[in-house]
Design a protein around this motif. Structure first.
Motif, PDB file in Angstrom:
ATOM      1  N   PRO A   1       0.829  -1.198   0.000  1.00 56.25           N
ATOM      2  CA  PRO A   1       0.000   0.000   0.000  1.00 56.25           C
ATOM      3  C   PRO A   1       0.867   1.253   0.000  1.00 56.25           C
ATOM      4  CG  PRO A   1      -0.058  -1.039   2.165  1.00 56.25           C
ATOM      5  CD  PRO A   1       0.733  -1.934   1.250  1.00 56.25           C
ATOM      6  N   GLY A   2       0.235   2.337  -0.337  1.00 59.97           N
ATOM      7  CA  GLY A   2       0.944   3.608  -0.281  1.00 59.97           C
ATOM      8  C   GLY A   2       1.344   3.930   1.148  1.00 59.97           C
ATOM      9  N   GLU A   3       2.367   4.750   1.292  1.00 66.47           N
ATOM     10  CA  GLU A   3       2.914   5.024   2.623  1.00 66.47           C
ATOM     11  C   GLU A   3       1.914   5.678   3.563  1.00 66.47           C
ATOM     12  OE1 GLU A   3       5.264   9.143   1.647  1.00 66.47           O
ATOM     13  OE2 GLU A   3       6.229   7.254   1.108  1.00 66.47           O
ATOM     14  N   ASP A   4       0.881   6.333   3.041  1.00 65.88           N
ATOM     15  CA  ASP A   4      -0.113   6.996   3.886  1.00 65.88           C
ATOM     16  C   ASP A   4      -1.420   6.213   3.993  1.00 65.88           C
ATOM     17  OD1 ASP A   4       1.476   9.418   4.376  1.00 65.88           O
ATOM     18  OD2 ASP A   4       1.229   9.722   2.223  1.00 65.88           O
ATOM     19  N   TYR A   5      -1.480   5.047   3.405  1.00 64.08           N
ATOM     20  CA  TYR A   5      -2.716   4.248   3.388  1.00 64.08           C
ATOM     21  C   TYR A   5      -3.154   3.839   4.793  1.00 64.08           C
ATOM     22  CZ  TYR A   5      -5.981   0.478   2.273  1.00 64.08           C
ATOM     23  OH  TYR A   5      -7.086  -0.331   2.195  1.00 64.08           O
ATOM     24  N   GLU A   6      -2.228   3.308   5.566  1.00 63.91           N
ATOM     25  CA  GLU A   6      -2.552   2.802   6.905  1.00 63.91           C
ATOM     26  C   GLU A   6      -2.976   3.926   7.846  1.00 63.91           C
ATOM     27  OE1 GLU A   6      -2.755  -0.393   7.655  1.00 63.91           O
ATOM     28  OE2 GLU A   6      -1.983  -1.059   5.725  1.00 63.91           O
ATOM     29  N   ALA A   7      -2.565   5.163   7.566  1.00 65.15           N
ATOM     30  CA  ALA A   7      -2.911   6.289   8.430  1.00 65.15           C
ATOM     31  C   ALA A   7      -4.379   6.692   8.299  1.00 65.15           C
ATOM     32  CB  ALA A   7      -2.013   7.486   8.117  1.00 65.15           C
ATOM     33  N   GLN A   8      -5.039   6.233   7.247  1.00 64.80           N
ATOM     34  CA  GLN A   8      -6.446   6.568   7.039  1.00 64.80           C
ATOM     35  C   GLN A   8      -7.328   5.797   8.018  1.00 64.80           C
ATOM     36  OE1 GLN A   8      -7.546   6.974   2.610  1.00 64.80           O
ATOM     37  NE2 GLN A   8      -6.112   5.270   2.741  1.00 64.80           N
ATOM     38  N   ASP A   9      -8.496   6.365   8.309  1.00 63.34           N
ATOM     39  CA  ASP A   9      -9.492   5.652   9.095  1.00 63.34           C
ATOM     40  C   ASP A   9      -9.860   4.383   8.328  1.00 63.34           C
ATOM     41  OD1 ASP A   9     -11.617   4.858  10.687  1.00 63.34           O
ATOM     42  OD2 ASP A   9     -12.992   6.347   9.856  1.00 63.34           O
ATOM     43  N   GLU A  10      -9.864   3.255   9.008  1.00 65.23           N
ATOM     44  CA  GLU A  10     -10.093   1.972   8.337  1.00 65.23           C
ATOM     45  C   GLU A  10     -11.393   1.954   7.537  1.00 65.23           C
ATOM     46  OE1 GLU A  10     -10.167  -2.757   9.457  1.00 65.23           O
ATOM     47  OE2 GLU A  10      -9.234  -1.337  10.827  1.00 65.23           O
ATOM     48  N   ALA A  11     -12.421   2.597   8.031  1.00 64.80           N
ATOM     49  CA  ALA A  11     -13.719   2.610   7.340  1.00 64.80           C
ATOM     50  C   ALA A  11     -13.673   3.394   6.030  1.00 64.80           C
ATOM     51  CB  ALA A  11     -14.796   3.182   8.252  1.00 64.80           C
ATOM     52  N   SER A  12     -12.723   4.317   5.902  1.00 67.19           N
ATOM     53  CA  SER A  12     -12.665   5.139   4.689  1.00 67.19           C
ATOM     54  C   SER A  12     -11.634   4.648   3.679  1.00 67.19           C
ATOM     55  CB  SER A  12     -12.371   6.601   5.061  1.00 67.19           C
ATOM     56  OG  SER A  12     -11.079   6.707   5.618  1.00 67.19           O
ATOM     57  N   ARG A  13     -10.927   3.585   3.987  1.00 66.63           N
ATOM     58  CA  ARG A  13      -9.911   3.053   3.071  1.00 66.63           C
ATOM     59  C   ARG A  13     -10.566   2.389   1.866  1.00 66.63           C
ATOM     60  NH1 ARG A  13      -6.309  -0.255   7.376  1.00 66.63           N
ATOM     61  NH2 ARG A  13      -5.587   1.528   8.572  1.00 66.63           N
ATOM     62  N   ASP A  14      -9.955   2.579   0.713  1.00 65.49           N
ATOM     63  CA  ASP A  14     -10.402   1.865  -0.483  1.00 65.49           C
ATOM     64  C   ASP A  14      -9.972   0.411  -0.380  1.00 65.49           C
ATOM     65  OD1 ASP A  14     -11.557   4.082  -1.666  1.00 65.49           O
ATOM     66  OD2 ASP A  14      -9.726   4.650  -2.714  1.00 65.49           O
ATOM     67  N   PRO A  15     -10.724  -0.488  -1.029  1.00 62.97           N
ATOM     68  CA  PRO A  15     -10.340  -1.903  -0.971  1.00 62.97           C
ATOM     69  C   PRO A  15      -9.052  -2.174  -1.734  1.00 62.97           C
ATOM     70  CG  PRO A  15     -12.134  -1.574  -2.528  1.00 62.97           C
ATOM     71  CD  PRO A  15     -11.905  -0.256  -1.837  1.00 62.97           C
ATOM     72  N   ALA A  16      -8.437  -3.283  -1.420  1.00 60.77           N
ATOM     73  CA  ALA A  16      -7.255  -3.730  -2.154  1.00 60.77           C
ATOM     74  C   ALA A  16      -7.646  -4.005  -3.603  1.00 60.77           C
ATOM     75  CB  ALA A  16      -6.688  -4.994  -1.508  1.00 60.77           C
ATOM     76  N   ILE A  17      -6.649  -4.069  -4.472  1.00 56.83           N
ATOM     77  CA  ILE A  17      -6.888  -4.326  -5.895  1.00 56.83           C
ATOM     78  C   ILE A  17      -6.090  -5.570  -6.289  1.00 56.83           C
ATOM     79  CG2 ILE A  17      -6.610  -3.442  -8.246  1.00 56.83           C
ATOM     80  CD1 ILE A  17      -6.711  -0.599  -7.004  1.00 56.83           C
ATOM     81  N   LEU A  18      -6.757  -6.493  -6.975  1.00 53.65           N
ATOM     82  CA  LEU A  18      -6.094  -7.677  -7.519  1.00 53.65           C
ATOM     83  C   LEU A  18      -6.173  -7.594  -9.034  1.00 53.65           C
ATOM     84  CD1 LEU A  18      -4.749 -10.449  -7.392  1.00 53.65           C
ATOM     85  CD2 LEU A  18      -7.043 -11.454  -7.126  1.00 53.65           C
ATOM     86  N   LEU A  19      -5.021  -7.588  -9.680  1.00 53.44           N
ATOM     87  CA  LEU A  19      -4.937  -7.494 -11.138  1.00 53.44           C
ATOM     88  C   LEU A  19      -4.541  -8.847 -11.706  1.00 53.44           C
ATOM     89  CD1 LEU A  19      -2.989  -4.114 -11.263  1.00 53.44           C
ATOM     90  CD2 LEU A  19      -5.446  -4.457 -11.569  1.00 53.44           C
ATOM     91  N   VAL A  20      -5.335  -9.319 -12.670  1.00 55.02           N
ATOM     92  CA  VAL A  20      -5.083 -10.615 -13.289  1.00 55.02           C
ATOM     93  C   VAL A  20      -4.827 -10.386 -14.768  1.00 55.02           C
ATOM     94  CG1 VAL A  20      -5.970 -12.935 -13.672  1.00 55.02           C
ATOM     95  CG2 VAL A  20      -6.639 -11.674 -11.616  1.00 55.02           C
ATOM     96  N   HIS A  21      -3.675 -10.824 -15.226  1.00 58.01           N
ATOM     97  CA  HIS A  21      -3.273 -10.588 -16.611  1.00 58.01           C
ATOM     98  C   HIS A  21      -4.146 -11.350 -17.603  1.00 58.01           C
ATOM     99  CE1 HIS A  21      -1.522 -14.595 -16.870  1.00 58.01           C
ATOM    100  NE2 HIS A  21      -0.947 -14.360 -15.693  1.00 58.01           N
ATOM    101  N   GLY A  22      -4.039 -10.979 -18.861  1.00 51.63           N
ATOM    102  CA  GLY A  22      -4.767 -11.648 -19.930  1.00 51.63           C
ATOM    103  C   GLY A  22      -4.056 -12.911 -20.390  1.00 51.63           C
ATOM    104  N   PHE A  23      -4.681 -13.616 -21.317  1.00 51.53           N
ATOM    105  CA  PHE A  23      -4.152 -14.871 -21.833  1.00 51.53           C
ATOM    106  C   PHE A  23      -2.782 -14.636 -22.478  1.00 51.53           C
ATOM    107  CE2 PHE A  23      -4.003 -18.585 -24.634  1.00 51.53           C
ATOM    108  CZ  PHE A  23      -4.337 -19.565 -23.718  1.00 51.53           C
TER     109      PHE A  23
END
Length: 103
Positions: A1-23
């Motif tokens: 995560p970004g260096e300031d991500y954890e400092a945010q209120d947990e309820a206002s954090r955006d969800p993690a992102i999982l990227l899956v490549h193409g064939f």
């Protein structure tokens, strides 16, 4: 995560992102996107990097992953992704995005 991500209120954090490549691709296809997302996030937050955790996975048989002698089916890759989310991402709330066959 970004260096300031954890400092945010947990309820206002955006969800993690999982990227899956193409064939016939690899997780490396997402490098520019991840860089761009991080830069946009910093610009829109006064220089703070609140980028959520971003994961890019190489599916079995592609990229830098192992290439075991298995039958490569959507069920194999589905199981791999579920295991990745549970074991690596610890089943945190997330958004998954994919390219081509896996989008």
């Amino acid at each position: 995560p970004g260096e300031d991500y954890e400092a945010q209120d947990e309820a206002s954090r955006d969800p993690a992102i999982l990227l899956v490549h193409g064939f016939a691709a690899s997780a490396e296809q997402w490098e520019r996107l991840v860089y761009s997302l991080r830069e946009q996030r910093k610009e829109s937050n006064g220089g703070k990097d609140t980028t959520p955790p971003i994961y890019a996975v190489d599916l079995l048989g592609f990229g830098h992953s192992e290439k075991p002698g298995l039958s490569y089916t959507q069920y194999l890759w589905e199981s791999q992704l579920v295991d990745f989310v549970v074991e690596v991402m610890e089943a945190v709330p997330m958004v998954m995005a994919g390219g081509s066959s896996f989008g």
